[in-house]
Design an enzyme around this catalytic site. Sequence first.
Site, PDB file in Angstrom:
ATOM      1  N   ASP A  59       0.845  -1.187   0.000  1.00 16.32           N
ATOM      2  CA  ASP A  59       0.000   0.000   0.000  1.00 16.32           C
ATOM      3  C   ASP A  59       0.886   1.244   0.000  1.00 16.32           C
ATOM      4  O   ASP A  59       1.963   1.246   0.618  1.00 16.32           O
ATOM      5  CB  ASP A  59      -0.923   0.016   1.218  1.00 16.32           C
ATOM      6  CG  ASP A  59      -2.132   0.918   1.005  1.00 16.32           C
ATOM      7  OD1 ASP A  59      -3.192   0.409   0.599  1.00 16.32           O
ATOM      8  OD2 ASP A  59      -2.006   2.149   1.222  1.00 16.32           O
ATOM      9  N   LYS A 237     -18.088  -7.359 -14.922  1.00 18.03           N
ATOM     10  CA  LYS A 237     -18.129  -6.503 -13.747  1.00 18.03           C
ATOM     11  C   LYS A 237     -18.874  -5.206 -14.021  1.00 18.03           C
ATOM     12  O   LYS A 237     -19.732  -4.783 -13.243  1.00 18.03           O
ATOM     13  CB  LYS A 237     -16.696  -6.210 -13.284  1.00 18.03           C
ATOM     14  CG  LYS A 237     -16.602  -5.232 -12.122  1.00 18.03           C
ATOM     15  CD  LYS A 237     -17.293  -5.743 -10.870  1.00 18.03           C
ATOM     16  CE  LYS A 237     -17.063  -4.783  -9.711  1.00 18.03           C
ATOM     17  NZ  LYS A 237     -17.744  -5.230  -8.478  1.00 18.03           N
ATOM     18  N   CYS A 291     -19.190   2.177  -6.395  1.00 19.56           N
ATOM     19  CA  CYS A 291     -19.340   1.327  -7.586  1.00 19.56           C
ATOM     20  C   CYS A 291     -20.379   1.865  -8.555  1.00 19.56           C
ATOM     21  O   CYS A 291     -20.057   2.465  -9.572  1.00 19.56           O
ATOM     22  CB  CYS A 291     -19.714  -0.093  -7.159  1.00 19.56           C
ATOM     23  SG  CYS A 291     -18.470  -0.935  -6.154  1.00 19.56           S
ATOM     24  N   TYR A 351     -24.017   5.597   2.474  1.00 17.92           N
ATOM     25  CA  TYR A 351     -24.783   5.247   1.284  1.00 17.92           C
ATOM     26  C   TYR A 351     -25.586   3.971   1.476  1.00 17.92           C
ATOM     27  O   TYR A 351     -26.552   3.721   0.743  1.00 17.92           O
ATOM     28  CB  TYR A 351     -23.857   5.118   0.068  1.00 17.92           C
ATOM     29  CG  TYR A 351     -23.221   3.752  -0.116  1.00 17.92           C
ATOM     30  CD1 TYR A 351     -23.789   2.797  -0.944  1.00 17.92           C
ATOM     31  CD2 TYR A 351     -22.035   3.420   0.540  1.00 17.92           C
ATOM     32  CE1 TYR A 351     -23.218   1.552  -1.118  1.00 17.92           C
ATOM     33  CE2 TYR A 351     -21.451   2.192   0.369  1.00 17.92           C
ATOM     34  CZ  TYR A 351     -22.043   1.253  -0.458  1.00 17.92           C
ATOM     35  OH  TYR A 351     -21.457   0.019  -0.607  1.00 17.92           O
ATOM     36  N   ARG A 359     -19.096   7.875   0.082  1.00 19.02           N
ATOM     37  CA  ARG A 359     -18.787   8.279  -1.283  1.00 19.02           C
ATOM     38  C   ARG A 359     -20.049   8.260  -2.144  1.00 19.02           C
ATOM     39  O   ARG A 359     -20.758   7.265  -2.217  1.00 19.02           O
ATOM     40  CB  ARG A 359     -17.731   7.358  -1.887  1.00 19.02           C
ATOM     41  CG  ARG A 359     -17.093   7.927  -3.155  1.00 19.02           C
ATOM     42  CD  ARG A 359     -16.089   6.963  -3.743  1.00 19.02           C
ATOM     43  NE  ARG A 359     -15.125   6.464  -2.785  1.00 19.02           N
ATOM     44  CZ  ARG A 359     -14.194   5.546  -3.076  1.00 19.02           C
ATOM     45  NH1 ARG A 359     -14.130   5.052  -4.295  1.00 19.02           N
ATOM     46  NH2 ARG A 359     -13.356   5.136  -2.149  1.00 19.02           N
TER      47      ARG A 359
END
Length: 456
Positions: A59, A237, A291, A351, A359
């Site tokens: 990371d 996806k 997403c 959300y 987000r």
Amino acid sequence: MSSQRSEPTGLYGADADEPAQRRAFAGGAVPVAVYGLGKMGLPLAAVYAEASGAVTGVDIDPDVAEAVDAGECPVEGEPGLPEAVERLAADGSLSATTDAVDAASEASVHVVIVPTLVSDDRPDLSALEAAVRSVGEGLDAGDTVIIESTVPPRTCRDRVAPWLEAESGLGLGEFGLAFCPERTMSGRALEDIRGAHPKVVGGADDESTRVAELIYGGITDAEVYAVSDPTTAECVKVFEGLYRDVNIALANELATLAGEFGVDVPEAIEVANTQPFCDIHDPGPGVGGHCIPYYPYFVISEFEGATPLLETARHVNEYMPEYTVERATEALADRGRDLAEVTAAVFGLAYRPGVDETRASPGVDVAELLADRAETVYAVDPVTTDSPPAGVERVSLDDIEARELDLAVVTTAHEAFESIPWKAFDDVVVLDGRRQFDGDAVGHPLVRLGDGSGEN
């Protein structure tokens, strides 16, 4: 250029038979590097470590890498993950670093799961490019690179493969490349990765597909579906997200017509869904998360063909926070009140219920709109840790009953909201965007999105 390990451990193009390769992978003889230790990456690294015992997580945030290396879990809200990270770090199955090139030099399997953000309605692949180029610097013949980041179709073919070839000096075919989309949800990542959903793999050639099937067959109990190529897997996806965005837009548009229909639209949807071929989603104040709101732009902005359906669906869903505030304004006006003079509370910045993620959240959008139009705005969310928008004061669920509210807007169906002290408020109008409550429970004027039956 790539470094050279003393002994090749790659699965791609190896002469060993598959049973021997499976044993090698499960026995820790095939080192794995997972690039990206965020909300999806760290659970994936943990599952890989459980299956293989030889995982290095990478990371760019040194605090994240140091925490994971010490057995601490920087990701919140994932049941079982803190315990898994602690256990796996302690027994040496999982370590972490910020040095992507060094990790790549040691690994034989490279799994990239960094975020793809959207900027100005276009996908930003800069994080993916940085990770992939680092992998390329440490890539050896026989290695396999697996992309799990959600990307626009053709990314592996047109971008990832050339980046790897440029940095490694190797040609595709000397190393393997596959796309294997992440199919998890926040709050249940370990469960999903271990086997709640089928896994999809698509390799750049038959050998890449074979290796990807072997690897994912070793980390998940679910079925592994092999598709023709990485682009097909990328489409799988993206198409999943597009389906949901369009479906939700249908439900939301129908909800905006509820008053003209004179019916409770969600009731009609529920019964319509008893037909096996019908599966309409529920309406709400918008679509959030990392997403669904973004995937349409992976197609709209990246390809030349017309996409009127996708664009319209996005427009409908992006309009829903505004529609929610309009309905609240109308409900207040029906009772002789002006939004500009009221105190409002937004219940829910997340959300999705129970998830610390704001987000693209409709609750945040509603709070921002109310901050521009109402006198005072509070935000209540027992799950999220992010700050509310400017002009909005955060108040705890325990403290909200001490505030005098004129308007309450429910935008997230947190379980904790079942204990909202409605009786503590003298005269409040409630707009329930998630249909969590009925009139008896609230005891105040109640408007529910999609209900045009007049029985609010």
